[in-house]
Design a protein around this motif. Sequence first.
Motif, short mmCIF file in Angstrom:
data_model
loop_
_atom_site.label_atom_id
_atom_site.label_comp_id
_atom_site.label_asym_id
_atom_site.label_seq_id
_atom_site.Cartn_x
_atom_site.Cartn_y
_atom_site.Cartn_z
N ALA A 1 0.95 -1.08 0.19
CA ALA A 1 -0.19 0.37 0.50
C ALA A 1 1.32 1.02 -0.29
O ALA A 1 0.44 2.49 -0.59
N TYR A 2 1.89 1.06 0.83
CA TYR A 2 2.34 2.61 0.80
C TYR A 2 3.12 3.18 -0.08
O TYR A 2 2.89 4.09 -0.92
N PRO A 3 3.94 2.81 -0.91
CA PRO A 3 4.61 2.70 -2.31
C PRO A 3 3.29 3.31 -3.23
O PRO A 3 3.51 4.75 -4.58
N ALA A 4 2.12 2.17 -3.81
CA ALA A 4 1.47 2.51 -4.07
C ALA A 4 0.57 3.89 -4.01
O ALA A 4 0.88 5.37 -4.56
N LEU A 5 0.87 4.45 -2.32
CA LEU A 5 -0.28 5.58 -1.96
C LEU A 5 0.52 7.13 -2.00
O LEU A 5 0.38 8.02 -2.59
N LYS A 6 2.18 6.57 -2.19
CA LYS A 6 2.72 7.40 -2.14
C LYS A 6 3.10 8.08 -3.80
O LYS A 6 3.08 9.13 -4.29
N GLN A 7 2.63 7.16 -5.07
CA GLN A 7 2.67 7.88 -6.12
C GLN A 7 1.42 8.42 -6.56
O GLN A 7 1.71 9.04 -7.14
N LEU A 8 0.12 7.70 -6.01
CA LEU A 8 -1.28 8.19 -6.09
C LEU A 8 -0.54 10.07 -5.20
O LEU A 8 -0.99 10.69 -6.41
N THR A 9 -0.43 9.91 -4.13
CA THR A 9 -0.72 11.57 -3.64
C THR A 9 0.26 12.09 -4.57
O THR A 9 0.06 13.60 -4.85
N LEU A 10 2.10 11.69 -5.25
CA LEU A 10 2.01 12.54 -6.22
C LEU A 10 1.43 13.06 -7.22
O LEU A 10 1.98 14.03 -7.29
N ASP A 11 0.56 12.15 -7.75
CA ASP A 11 0.09 12.92 -9.20
C ASP A 11 -0.31 13.53 -8.51
O ASP A 11 -1.04 14.54 -9.80
N VAL A 12 -0.93 13.74 -8.16
CA VAL A 12 -2.60 14.29 -6.87
C VAL A 12 -1.53 15.64 -6.87
O VAL A 12 -2.62 16.92 -7.36
N ALA A 13 -1.31 15.44 -6.31
CA ALA A 13 0.22 16.97 -5.97
C ALA A 13 0.42 17.39 -7.18
O ALA A 13 0.72 19.36 -7.40
N ALA A 14 0.83 16.95 -8.27
CA ALA A 14 1.24 17.63 -9.35
C ALA A 14 0.04 18.08 -10.11
O ALA A 14 0.21 18.74 -11.08
#
Length: 471
Positions: A169-182
């Motif tokens: 879950a953690y790496p998937a969430l990290k990429q997701l939140t970065l995409d949201v921030a972008a």
Amino acid sequence: MSLDLSSAPARPGRTAPDPAEVRDLPPIRREDRGKPLLGRAFEYAKDPFALFRRQWDHYGPVAPISMLGQRWVMLLGPDACEEAFRNKDKAFANGPAWTYLVGPFFDRGLMLLDFEEHHMHRRIMQQAFTRDRLEAYAARMHAPIEAGLAGWAASGGRAGRGRDRDFRAYPALKQLTLDVAADIFMGGAEDTTPEQMVEVNRAFIACVQAAAAVVRKDLPLTRWGRGHRGREVLEEFLRHYLPSRRATETDDLFSQLCHIESDEGERFSDDDVVNHMIFLMMAAHDTSTITLSTMLQLLGQHPAWQDRCRAESEALGPRPTLAELEGLESLDLVMKECLRLRAPVPVVLRKVVKDTVVQGVRIPAGTFVTVAPQFAQVMEELWTNPLVFDPERFSPERREDKSHRYAWNPFGGGVHKCLGMYFAGAEVKAVMHHLLRGWEWSVDPGYVAPMNNHSLPFPQDGQPIDLRRTR
């Protein structure tokens, strides 16, 4: 209990010091000196909760500690934290402490500024976090969240075929939140490839992890060196988009920082915009990822709470407004409890720029200080069964967080209180809303996340969950 914060029990309270009695810092006990040069840095990395409690037991709220070859001071308990955050005599400065830790990588971000300069930059930046802009950001979050979660299902992993019993879950969430921030901060970064966003994510990780560097020189194969390379990647990434954001004002945060001004007509320079964007994007996606991963773990271990939160989200449409996200009461209780048990920023740093007194103890100018709000959030005298997951403690009938003004302060306090805390709350709830409506998950009740505490805490095993898509 779902989070193994320490094998040691919570300690009873201490008698408040007499404010009329001022005494010098006590010497560090021989048994508390730690390793040569490193001091007790490894003890913190291994188990910060155990270190907090040992310091509290041995020294009280103002605890000297050996760290990285110097005598630091650790401030523990809500009263000591309050004095540091309120900073009445302006003795505590952010900049020198954070500059020592991560200065080259988050140069002149808001967290690294102090006093009048900080006030001026914050005054300008507040214009990007007004209520109407937060409503626009919240509306815009749903598309990148939906796209990111569709990627989870279509990634080719077992989740794509309906179920993944070992989804990290953690790496998937990290990429997701970065995409949201972008998307929200940069308007989608229109010509950026997925591979570039992976590189940006790695750059942020390198910059954050550099805080734990022992060798603080720009050398190959060192944390500090990787941090410098990460900063170069982030600067190049943002400066590529800077001219277009200066040329046309749009709704994304990057453009807003290029165009907003204070009531006094103050505006940011190009360097200011880049520096603030690097810091804000790091803060926005790293801290939200930690909170989301904690919520996934604890909701996976407490299915009744997961069902309760899901029922509230099912009652809303797929893309709730900011006000509707704020109205998700059960999810709000869970989020607050997860922030209490595992604060994304468990300690903050300060440097004493002139002699000051905290809880009757004199701290000399030049001392580095670690303020530990995380410890107050698990103190037995402030909370009922503090190591147990119990979101109802934040309910209107109980409100245990009101036991002290600084019993619960995961966003810091005073003039440096997190400017983006309402944005963060909306993002976390939006991601969880979509997960609850489209997925179910479980976590072994005995699972304890092996936390890496060298900088911001994260689960070293990627936090496996049993994930099943429901729609």
